[in-house]
Scaffold this active site. Structure first.
Site, mmCIF file in Angstrom:
data_model
loop_
_atom_site.group_PDB
_atom_site.id
_atom_site.type_symbol
_atom_site.label_atom_id
_atom_site.label_comp_id
_atom_site.label_asym_id
_atom_site.label_seq_id
_atom_site.Cartn_x
_atom_site.Cartn_y
_atom_site.Cartn_z
ATOM 1 N N GLU A 23 8.187 1.868 7.576
ATOM 2 C CA GLU A 23 6.949 1.937 7.101
ATOM 3 C C GLU A 23 6.365 3.242 7.670
ATOM 4 O O GLU A 23 6.911 3.787 8.391
ATOM 5 C CB GLU A 23 6.240 0.908 7.278
ATOM 6 C CG GLU A 23 5.962 -0.368 6.102
ATOM 7 C CD GLU A 23 5.107 0.086 5.056
ATOM 8 O OE1 GLU A 23 4.523 1.209 5.236
ATOM 9 O OE2 GLU A 23 4.789 -0.678 4.029
ATOM 10 N N ARG A 106 -1.851 -9.503 11.176
ATOM 11 C CA ARG A 106 -1.374 -8.352 12.029
ATOM 12 C C ARG A 106 -2.066 -7.201 11.146
ATOM 13 O O ARG A 106 -2.360 -7.140 10.117
ATOM 14 C CB ARG A 106 0.008 -8.249 12.241
ATOM 15 C CG ARG A 106 0.869 -7.985 10.883
ATOM 16 C CD ARG A 106 2.262 -7.659 11.231
ATOM 17 N NE ARG A 106 3.116 -7.377 9.993
ATOM 18 C CZ ARG A 106 3.135 -6.216 9.158
ATOM 19 N NH1 ARG A 106 2.201 -5.116 9.461
ATOM 20 N NH2 ARG A 106 3.846 -6.130 8.092
ATOM 21 N N ASN A 108 -1.723 -3.700 9.338
ATOM 22 C CA ASN A 108 -0.705 -2.918 8.588
ATOM 23 C C ASN A 108 -1.166 -1.807 8.200
ATOM 24 O O ASN A 108 -1.301 -0.766 9.183
ATOM 25 C CB ASN A 108 -0.850 -4.005 7.249
ATOM 26 C CG ASN A 108 0.723 -3.758 6.432
ATOM 27 O OD1 ASN A 108 1.613 -3.817 7.204
ATOM 28 N ND2 ASN A 108 0.626 -3.536 5.277
ATOM 29 N N ASN A 154 -2.455 -2.582 1.955
ATOM 30 C CA ASN A 154 -1.511 -1.445 1.927
ATOM 31 C C ASN A 154 -2.322 -0.334 0.786
ATOM 32 O O ASN A 154 -3.587 -0.449 0.475
ATOM 33 C CB ASN A 154 -0.327 -1.886 0.868
ATOM 34 C CG ASN A 154 0.753 -2.083 1.758
ATOM 35 O OD1 ASN A 154 1.080 -1.367 2.536
ATOM 36 N ND2 ASN A 154 1.301 -3.201 1.766
ATOM 37 N N ASP A 204 3.003 -1.028 -2.786
ATOM 38 C CA ASP A 204 2.768 -1.013 -1.461
ATOM 39 C C ASP A 204 2.251 0.438 -0.951
ATOM 40 O O ASP A 204 1.136 0.700 -1.233
ATOM 41 C CB ASP A 204 4.371 -1.127 -0.917
ATOM 42 C CG ASP A 204 4.490 -1.618 0.422
ATOM 43 O OD1 ASP A 204 3.692 -1.297 1.159
ATOM 44 O OD2 ASP A 204 5.554 -2.520 0.579
#
Length: 306
Positions: A23, A106, A108, A154, A204
């Site tokens: 990522e 969490r 991102n 995202n 994404d």
């Protein structure tokens, strides 16, 4: 408008990594390296295209969720729900600020604006509850929550004219756009930009090119696509992997599109037919990107909690 397909043969492996969940690729114009993470592997990685060198650092956390470049040459790393500064080489990270607490979330995706503020969101660890939020983090570590109700943050990206912010919730299958005030750091006028709620496609990570095109990776969709600013798709690149995750432009001329990928959720049979799953991919000459902005870290750092 019919999208222009780009041959899959133009896609090559830059690094044959084995990322569980690669990522957040970022090109650093100072080191001339591509930096990215493996979220589940808790790895921070660099790749030097000039030499082929690939370096990996491991961190002690449950998830290494995101990263950002900083003005002083360090990195901000999202470790679980906090941000830490990765100083240099093997020095241990120094805590910068806590973004969120008390939820099974969490950190991102994130991106830095032209004023050096980090925009970063949280996501539900179970991937279905709207527990997440979008935050703005200033150079002194002040955290401001902008909105909640997010499942998986995202696709945070800013248009080249700094008047638009893009934001995706992958598990709501939608991308939105906001009017963005660069001076005040305010967003307003939220509206849908791309809606996949019927097909359940999963947009994404994202980045923009110099012409304002929004490039998006489709997790579980095996492709990346370019949107014009009006929302129409004009380019599609099929990939040799099911799970592309994020992308950025890099190389000294910013004309190489780097794409991170994931082995996560693929069974042994799928991995057998997708040898490039988990690799860092590269596609040359499809567009030109923009330099990444850097977090304007306060030299004194944030005030530690009492």
């Amino acid at each position: 408008m019919t999208a222009d397909p780009i041959s899959r043969s133009r896609v090559e492996t830059a690094v044959a990594s084995t990322d569980i969940l690669g990522e957040t690729p970022l090109w650093c114009d100072r080191s001339r390296k591509l930096w990215w993470i493996d979220i589940d592997g808790r790895l921070h990685q660099s790749f030097d295209p000039a030499t082929g060198a690939h370096h990996v650092w491991s961190y002690d956390c449950q998830f290494l969720g995101s990263q950002a470049l900083t003005a002083d040459g360090t990195h901000l790393l999202a470790q679980d729900l906090s941000l830490s500064r990765r100083m240099f080489d093997d020095a241990p990270p120094a805590r910068f600020c806590e973004v969120e607490s008390g939820l099974d979330n969490r950190l991102n995706d994130g991106r830095v604006d032209a004023r050096g503020r980090l925009w970063i969101g949280t996501m539900d660890n179970q991937l279905h509850r709207p527990n997440g939020s979008l935050y703005r983090v200033s150079a002194d570590g002040e955290v401001m929550r902008l909105f909640d109700g997010v499942i998986v943050t995202n696709g945070i990206a800013f248009a080249p004219d700094n008047r638009t912010l893009y934001f995706t919730d992958t598990r709501r299958y939608c991308t939105w756009k906001f009017d963005f005030d660069l001076d005040d750091g305010v967003i307003r006028n939220r509206r849908l930009f791309a809606d996949y709620s019927a097909s359940k496609d999963r947009p994404d990570g994202a980045c923009v090119d110099v012409d304002g095109g929004l490039w998006t990776a489709f997790f579980s969709g095996g492709r990346v696509a370019r949107y014009r600013p009006d929302g129409r798709i004009d380019k599609v690149i099929p990939l040799p992997v099911t799970n592309p995750t994020c992308l950025c432009f890099g190389g000294c001329d910013l004309k190489t599109l780097f794409v991170t990928t994931a082995r996560k959720f693929l069974d042994r049979q799928q991995l057998g037919i997708e040898p490039q799953a988990g690799h860092l991919l590269a596609i040359h000459g499809v567009a030109q990107g923009l330099p990444e902005h850097r977090v304007s870290i306060d030299p004194c750092g944030p005030t530690p909690p009492a």
